[in-house]
Motif scaffolding. Structure first.
Motif, PDB file in Angstrom:
ATOM      1  N   ARG A   1       0.881  -1.174   0.000  1.00  0.00           N
ATOM      2  CA  ARG A   1       0.000   0.000   0.000  1.00  0.00           C
ATOM      3  C   ARG A   1       0.914   1.217   0.000  1.00  0.00           C
ATOM      4  N   ILE A   2       0.877   1.991  -1.081  1.00  0.00           N
ATOM      5  CA  ILE A   2       1.798   3.110  -1.247  1.00  0.00           C
ATOM      6  C   ILE A   2       1.267   4.280  -0.423  1.00  0.00           C
ATOM      7  N   PRO A   3       1.995   4.696   0.605  1.00  0.00           N
ATOM      8  CA  PRO A   3       1.481   5.773   1.471  1.00  0.00           C
ATOM      9  C   PRO A   3       1.591   7.160   0.866  1.00  0.00           C
ATOM     10  N   SER A   4       2.517   7.370  -0.081  1.00  0.00           N
ATOM     11  CA  SER A   4       2.753   8.711  -0.646  1.00  0.00           C
ATOM     12  C   SER A   4       2.240   8.774  -2.087  1.00  0.00           C
ATOM     13  N   GLU A   5       2.474   9.932  -2.733  1.00  0.00           N
ATOM     14  CA  GLU A   5       1.975  10.131  -4.077  1.00  0.00           C
ATOM     15  C   GLU A   5       2.855   9.492  -5.137  1.00  0.00           C
ATOM     16  N   GLN A   6       4.113   9.213  -4.841  1.00  0.00           N
ATOM     17  CA  GLN A   6       4.989   8.593  -5.816  1.00  0.00           C
ATOM     18  C   GLN A   6       6.051   7.790  -5.106  1.00  0.00           C
ATOM     19  N   VAL A   7       6.661   6.844  -5.860  1.00  0.00           N
ATOM     20  CA  VAL A   7       7.757   6.006  -5.371  1.00  0.00           C
ATOM     21  C   VAL A   7       8.877   6.108  -6.387  1.00  0.00           C
ATOM     22  N   ALA A   8      10.102   6.347  -5.933  1.00  0.00           N
ATOM     23  CA  ALA A   8      11.263   6.478  -6.826  1.00  0.00           C
ATOM     24  C   ALA A   8      12.345   5.526  -6.361  1.00  0.00           C
ATOM     25  N   PHE A   9      12.972   4.874  -7.289  1.00  0.00           N
ATOM     26  CA  PHE A   9      14.102   3.997  -6.986  1.00  0.00           C
ATOM     27  C   PHE A   9      14.946   3.865  -8.238  1.00  0.00           C
ATOM     28  N   THR A  10      16.106   3.203  -8.133  1.00  0.00           N
ATOM     29  CA  THR A  10      17.076   3.081  -9.215  1.00  0.00           C
ATOM     30  C   THR A  10      17.183   1.637  -9.646  1.00  0.00           C
ATOM     31  N   VAL A  11      17.200   1.420 -10.974  1.00  0.00           N
ATOM     32  CA  VAL A  11      17.417   0.102 -11.555  1.00  0.00           C
ATOM     33  C   VAL A  11      18.832   0.073 -12.115  1.00  0.00           C
ATOM     34  N   THR A  12      19.612  -0.955 -11.757  1.00  0.00           N
ATOM     35  CA  THR A  12      20.999  -1.086 -12.192  1.00  0.00           C
ATOM     36  C   THR A  12      21.138  -2.333 -13.037  1.00  0.00           C
ATOM     37  N   ALA A  13      21.791  -2.186 -14.195  1.00  0.00           N
ATOM     38  CA  ALA A  13      22.149  -3.321 -15.051  1.00  0.00           C
ATOM     39  C   ALA A  13      23.671  -3.430 -15.048  1.00  0.00           C
ATOM     40  N   TRP A  14      24.167  -4.644 -14.844  1.00  0.00           N
ATOM     41  CA  TRP A  14      25.614  -4.824 -14.836  1.00  0.00           C
ATOM     42  C   TRP A  14      25.985  -6.101 -15.550  1.00  0.00           C
ATOM     43  N   ASP A  15      27.179  -6.047 -16.155  1.00  0.00           N
ATOM     44  CA  ASP A  15      27.708  -7.176 -16.921  1.00  0.00           C
ATOM     45  C   ASP A  15      28.703  -7.900 -16.035  1.00  0.00           C
ATOM     46  N   HIS A  16      28.422  -9.189 -15.749  1.00  0.00           N
ATOM     47  CA  HIS A  16      29.287  -9.911 -14.819  1.00  0.00           C
ATOM     48  C   HIS A  16      30.644 -10.242 -15.426  1.00  0.00           C
ATOM     49  N   GLN A  17      30.805 -10.106 -16.784  1.00  0.00           N
ATOM     50  CA  GLN A  17      32.103 -10.366 -17.410  1.00  0.00           C
ATOM     51  C   GLN A  17      32.984  -9.124 -17.364  1.00  0.00           C
ATOM     52  N   THR A  18      32.416  -7.965 -17.700  1.00  0.00           N
ATOM     53  CA  THR A  18      33.210  -6.731 -17.720  1.00  0.00           C
ATOM     54  C   THR A  18      33.067  -5.922 -16.445  1.00  0.00           C
ATOM     55  N   ALA A  19      32.071  -6.295 -15.602  1.00  0.00           N
ATOM     56  CA  ALA A  19      31.807  -5.601 -14.336  1.00  0.00           C
ATOM     57  C   ALA A  19      31.373  -4.162 -14.545  1.00  0.00           C
ATOM     58  N   GLU A  20      30.910  -3.818 -15.744  1.00  0.00           N
ATOM     59  CA  GLU A  20      30.402  -2.479 -15.986  1.00  0.00           C
ATOM     60  C   GLU A  20      28.968  -2.373 -15.483  1.00  0.00           C
ATOM     61  N   ARG A  21      28.548  -1.157 -15.074  1.00  0.00           N
ATOM     62  CA  ARG A  21      27.220  -0.929 -14.522  1.00  0.00           C
ATOM     63  C   ARG A  21      26.576   0.239 -15.229  1.00  0.00           C
ATOM     64  N   TRP A  22      25.223   0.159 -15.399  1.00  0.00           N
ATOM     65  CA  TRP A  22      24.416   1.236 -15.983  1.00  0.00           C
ATOM     66  C   TRP A  22      23.213   1.445 -15.089  1.00  0.00           C
ATOM     67  N   ASP A  23      22.858   2.687 -14.844  1.00  0.00           N
ATOM     68  CA  ASP A  23      21.751   3.017 -13.954  1.00  0.00           C
ATOM     69  C   ASP A  23      20.655   3.745 -14.705  1.00  0.00           C
ATOM     70  N   ALA A  24      19.412   3.539 -14.233  1.00  0.00           N
ATOM     71  CA  ALA A  24      18.255   4.255 -14.744  1.00  0.00           C
ATOM     72  C   ALA A  24      17.308   4.520 -13.582  1.00  0.00           C
ATOM     73  N   ALA A  25      16.654   5.684 -13.596  1.00  0.00           N
ATOM     74  CA  ALA A  25      15.733   6.065 -12.528  1.00  0.00           C
ATOM     75  C   ALA A  25      14.318   5.634 -12.884  1.00  0.00           C
ATOM     76  N   VAL A  26      13.587   5.159 -11.879  1.00  0.00           N
ATOM     77  CA  VAL A  26      12.194   4.722 -12.041  1.00  0.00           C
ATOM     78  C   VAL A  26      11.344   5.525 -11.068  1.00  0.00           C
ATOM     79  N   ARG A  27      10.277   6.157 -11.610  1.00  0.00           N
ATOM     80  CA  ARG A  27       9.378   6.928 -10.777  1.00  0.00           C
ATOM     81  C   ARG A  27       7.961   6.400 -11.001  1.00  0.00           C
ATOM     82  N   LEU A  28       7.294   5.982  -9.894  1.00  0.00           N
ATOM     83  CA  LEU A  28       5.929   5.433  -9.953  1.00  0.00           C
ATOM     84  C   LEU A  28       5.011   6.441  -9.318  1.00  0.00           C
ATOM     85  N   LEU A  29       4.013   6.920 -10.116  1.00  0.00           N
ATOM     86  CA  LEU A  29       3.043   7.887  -9.638  1.00  0.00           C
ATOM     87  C   LEU A  29       1.796   7.163  -9.155  1.00  0.00           C
ATOM     88  N   VAL A  30       1.234   7.572  -8.004  1.00  0.00           N
ATOM     89  CA  VAL A  30       0.053   6.949  -7.405  1.00  0.00           C
ATOM     90  C   VAL A  30      -1.180   7.663  -7.893  1.00  0.00           C
TER      91      VAL A  30
END
Length: 916
Positions: free
Chosen positions: A92-121
């Motif tokens: 049950r989302i208590p606020s008007e929005q939820v924000a968090f970060t999604v990370t993709a990483w390559d286990h061979q090169t150990a590189e990481r990429w980030d993207a922001a996710v915002r969920l509006l209620v």
């Protein structure tokens, strides 16, 4: 093929072309990995189910998707391998929005990429229903029923750094919220579904899933032409909280126009359920003296409303406490968990044994103004602890006991204990601390009264201990509670006095054994068998007497207990068992009351040679001619070794025929053989005397006679039958005469039996009833008392004139009537008997009549009224009042003289005789 896979194929094709034209370029120069968007936005419902998808992110990797892994910095949302973001639990989302970060990483090169996710209620069903779901170039639009307040527009397209156009993101349809218990009117429209292709071709819309075409059926419906979806009845969140439907769009031929889309419908909770306790009455307990904060029990109430909202959030509180002692707030309750604990000290079971607490549970987080409430009762029992030591009600106790008594209660010790009765904290345990070193006493607890019973377990002796001073202590089965000390009143003294009683004298050497030879003369003093009186403080005399003397061989002095012989003691007597003679004597004092004890004297008798041997056997038989079947002889001697064998067997010299015809051959010390000395001896029975001498000192001899039967023998050396008879002294003629006598006797017995049976048969064939004319009983009547006739007696002759009185006679079956009754109806005809019957037949006839009368069950008893016909004045029979020979007519009665002595009187009366 999905949009993500299309992008991947485009990128791989471009990379291959570049490598073909420029082989020296690296993969990093030709391929740039990353998310399709730097940030993602989606519209969601305030209530999210576990596993519900909210959006999908796209990531492009130069090495393919196999080596890519996704992570988030949120515990509530995760990313699948295909980039789908979903909820890990029901939220049950208590606020008007939820924000968090999604990370993709390559286990061979150990590189990481980030993207922001915002969920509006979304706030209402109309505010999040007016947006486009776009896949590629196809659009499906949800039109709101009312104009939307907020419209979510497609994200603008961006040009990537490498010149590639990125695909537009996939839209996720937000859930539809429907409040429960709606009053309608129904059907109530929820949303409208529309495809942008309906401008070109007619489209039919439909929904499937639970609530549509699956039970419960037809909760939701859709207008197939307009795409408007309705709810048809009030919803109940407690019955079902959410529905998952799929919307379909097809042409008029049923061909799919659009891919099905998922619709999530949530029932919004209303506070329509009170908290319900699992039990109306809860039982708990707490030890007395418990410290504040001690846990007592837990009460639980459940609310069927949504537990994630205030509607289902239950809070507890204590309403009342009874009794309010020693404080009105002895307990408190955790408002959220329902745990009841003590909040004040002073719990004392001896003052308050039980508390009754009323608990109230209220939802809406305990808001009494808006929440719904319910109550339950908590019964808290204060359990006992051993905080009261037992105490004696007196400091000293007294008792007395007779000596030599056991299992006797001599004193009762009473205690007081304020703890719970019949519990380990109350049950008393007594023990003797001092004053009884020999263990004469024990203290047992009465389970009903808790009293201590001082019991004698080992007999006491007045001559040794006249009194006991015991010190006893009392405690409980359970140890005292921490901090509780034993009371000085938990010990007491017990004084026990021993009473002197008259004890029986006893023989110190009971079962006394003496040894002497048998045959001692009468009056010989054997021993002194004296008893001891244990009563040293009493001046008493002991006297002796015999209690058991089977052979009456002994005499005891009544004063000093000296025992002498009253007859000669014989070891070979029947009263001797294993050479021992046993007698019992009684020692009695003159106390009040008198007491006596018994003692046993055993006399072992030593054998002397006082019995001569006896020859065995007494009878025997041998053949009349010498053979191997000699007679084995031995001897029996009542004495024992050395006054028995070996024996000497001899034939006497007188008469001389004994030694001439017989001879004795010694076999061993105990056996010899008797055999014929002559070649032939006439058959018969011979008395052969043989003298037997034992080995005693001095030896004793005895001459015995053995009867020897000499008989003819067969080839096997056995006597023949004829020979045995001949040997017995009977000749052949005598035997034949005996047999003839036996046969004659049997014949006579048989003839007698046949004659008796024939006579019995003849007697049974005689006729019992005779012709009435020949029945002398009609003419001869015997009266015990003579009189002057009916006219001289005052008789009630009316009894003779009742015809109905004859019914019992008329109703009798033939043959049952007594022989002395006069017939009243047609009688059977009997054969005419001779006028002058044989004198012997009269007695038989009378006896037969007597038996018939005795066996007739209808015959009246002797003292009953016999009914006869009334003769009257005109009777042809005349009067029978008096019998006179002169009025008897001219009938001849001389034949009465032939009937025997029984009829002599009648013969004298009617036969012409003269009366004296």
């Amino acid at each position: 093929m999905t949009a993500g896979s299309g992008v991947l194929l485009v990128l791989l094709s471009l990379s291959g072309a570049l490598r073909a034209h420029s082989g020296d370029l690296t993969a990093r120069e030709t391929c740039k990995a990353g998310f399709s968007e730097e940030d993602y936005t989606a519209l969601i419902s305030q209530n999210i189910l576990e596993g519900e998808k909210v959006l999908k992110v796209k990531f492009s990797s130069c090495l393919g998707t196999k080596g890519t892994h996704y992570e988030t910095n949120s515990m509530d949302f995760k990313v699948g391998a295909d980039g789908t973001v979903f909820a890990t639990r029901e939220l049950r989302i208590p606020s008007e929005q939820v924000a968090f970060t999604v990370t993709a990483w390559d286990h061979q090169t150990a590189e990481r990429w980030d993207a922001a996710v915002r969920l509006l209620v979304a706030q209402t069903s109309s505010t999040h229903s007016g947006h486009k779901l776009q896949k590629g170039r196809k659009d499906t639009v949800l039109d709101p029923v009312q104009p939307p307040k907020d419209t979510l527009l497609p994200w603008p397209q961006r040009q990537s750094a490498n010149g590639l156009r990125r695909q537009k993101r996939d839209w996720v349809i937000p859930p539809i919220n429907v409040p429960e218990n709606s009053r309608g009117p129904f059907p109530q429209q929820l949303v409208r579904i529309r495809s942008d292709k309906d401008n070109d071709i007619p489209i039919r819309y439909s929904i499937t899933g639970v609530g549509a075409d699956q039970p419960p059926m037809e909760v939701f419906s859709i207008d197939s032409m307009s795409g408007r979806m309705y709810v048809t009845r009030p919803m109940d969140r407690e019955e079902r909280a959410s529905y998952h439907l799929r919307a379909h769009a097809v042409d008029m031929n049923g061909n799919k126009v659009e891919n099905p889309i998922d619709l999530y419908i949530y029932v919004i909770d209303m506070n329509d359920n009170r908290p319900e306790f699992l039990n109306q009455v809860y039982n708990g307990s707490v030890d007395e003296g418990s410290k504040p904060g001690t846990y007592v029990m837990t009460v639980t109430a459940n609310d069927a409303d949504d537990a994630t909202t205030a509607n289902g959030m239950v809070r507890y509180r204590i309403v009342t406490q009874t009794p309010q002692s020693p404080s009105q707030n002895m307990f408190t309750i955790n408002s959220e968990t329902g745990d009841i604990v003590t909040v004040a000290a002073g719990l004392d079971r001896e003052k308050v044994q039980q508390y009754m607490v009323i608990i109230q549970a209220t939802d809406m987080e305990g808001n009494l103004n808006y929440g719904l409430s319910n109550t339950a009762t908590a019964i808290i029992t204060v359990t006992d602890v051993n905080d009261n030591p037992p105490e004696f009600t007196a400091s000293t106790y007294a008792g007395e006991v007779p000596e030599n008594r056991v299992e006797m209660v001599v004193a009762n010790l009473t205690v007081m204990d304020r703890d719970q009765p019949h519990s380990p904290n109350w049950n008393a345990v007594y023990r003797i601390i001092s004053g009884d070193p020999s263990g004469h006493f024990s203290i047992r607890t009465d389970p009903a009264t808790n009293e201590g019973m001082v019991t004698v377990v080992k007999a006491v002796d007045y001559e040794l201990n006249r009194a006991f001073m015991l010190t006893v202590m009392v405690s409980n089965q359970a140890p005292l509670a921490s901090g509780i000390q034993m009371s000085f009143q938990s010990t007491a003294g017990v004084t026990i006095s021993v009473m002197d009683i008259n004890e029986a004298p006893y023989f110190p050497s009971n079962h006394k054994l003496i040894r002497l030879e048998e045959g001692v003369p009468t009056g010989t003093m054997l021993t002194t068998f004296s008893a001891v009186d244990p009563d040293r403080f009493m001046q008493q005399a002991v006297r002796y007497s015999k209690l058991s003397d089977p052979a009456n061989w002994l005499h005891i002095n009544a004063t000093n207990g000296q025992i002498s012989t009253a007859a000669v003691l014989d070891r070979e007597s029947l009263y001797i068992k294993n050479n021992v003679y046993e007698a019992t004597f009684l020692a009695a004092d003159n106390g009040i009351p008198p007491a006596s004890g018994t003692g046993t004297l055993q006399i072992y008798l030593i054998d002397i040679n006082d019995n001569a041997p006896e020859l065995l056997p007494k009878e025997a038989q041998v053949c009349e001619k010498p053979s191997l079947n000699a007679i084995n002889i031995t001897a029996a001697d009542a004495d024992v070794d050395p006054n028995i064998g070996p024996y000497v067997f001899e034939l006497p010299f007188v008469p001389a025929s004994v030694r001439n015809n017989w001879t004795v051959t010694r076999l061993n010390g105990d056996y010899a053989q008797l055999s014929l000395r002559v070649l032939h001896l006439e058959a018969g029975v011979y008395d052969v005397p043989i003298t037997v001498t034992d080995s005693g000192n001095p030896p004793l001899s005895h001459t015995s006679i053995i009867k020897v039967k000499v008989c003819p023998c067969d080839d096997n050396g056995d006597c023949t039958t004829v020979g045995a008879v001949a040997a017995a002294g009977l000749g052949t003629g005598a035997i034949v005469a005996i047999l003839i006598c036996i046969v004659m006797l049997l014949t006579m017995v048989l003839l007698f039996v046949v004659w008796m049976k024939r006579r019995e048969k003849e007697r049974h064939t005689k006729q019992l009833l005779i012709d009435p004319e020949d029945d002398v009983r009609d003419n001869i009547l015997k009266y015990d008392e003579e009189g002057g006739g009916e006219e001289d007696q005052d008789y009630d002759l009316s009894q003779l004139q009742q015809p109905e009185a004859m019914e019992h006679v008329l109703s009798k079956a033939p043959g049952v009537r007594r022989v002395d009754e006069r017939p009243v109806g047609a009688e059977p005809q009997y054969p005419v008997r001779p006028m002058v019957p044989h004198p012997g037949d009269i007695g038989d006839f009378i006896n037969e009549g007597l038996r018939a009368a005795d066996n007739d069950p209808t015959a009246p008893p002797y003292d009953s009224l016999l009914v006869f016909d009334y003769e009257g004045s005109g009777s042809t029979a005349g009067s029978v009042s008096s019998l006179d020979s002169s009025s008897s007519g001219d009938q001849d009665y001389d034949y009465l003289n032939d009937w025997g002595p029984r009829f002599k009187k009648l013969a004298d009366m009617y036969g012409g005789g003269e009366e004296d």
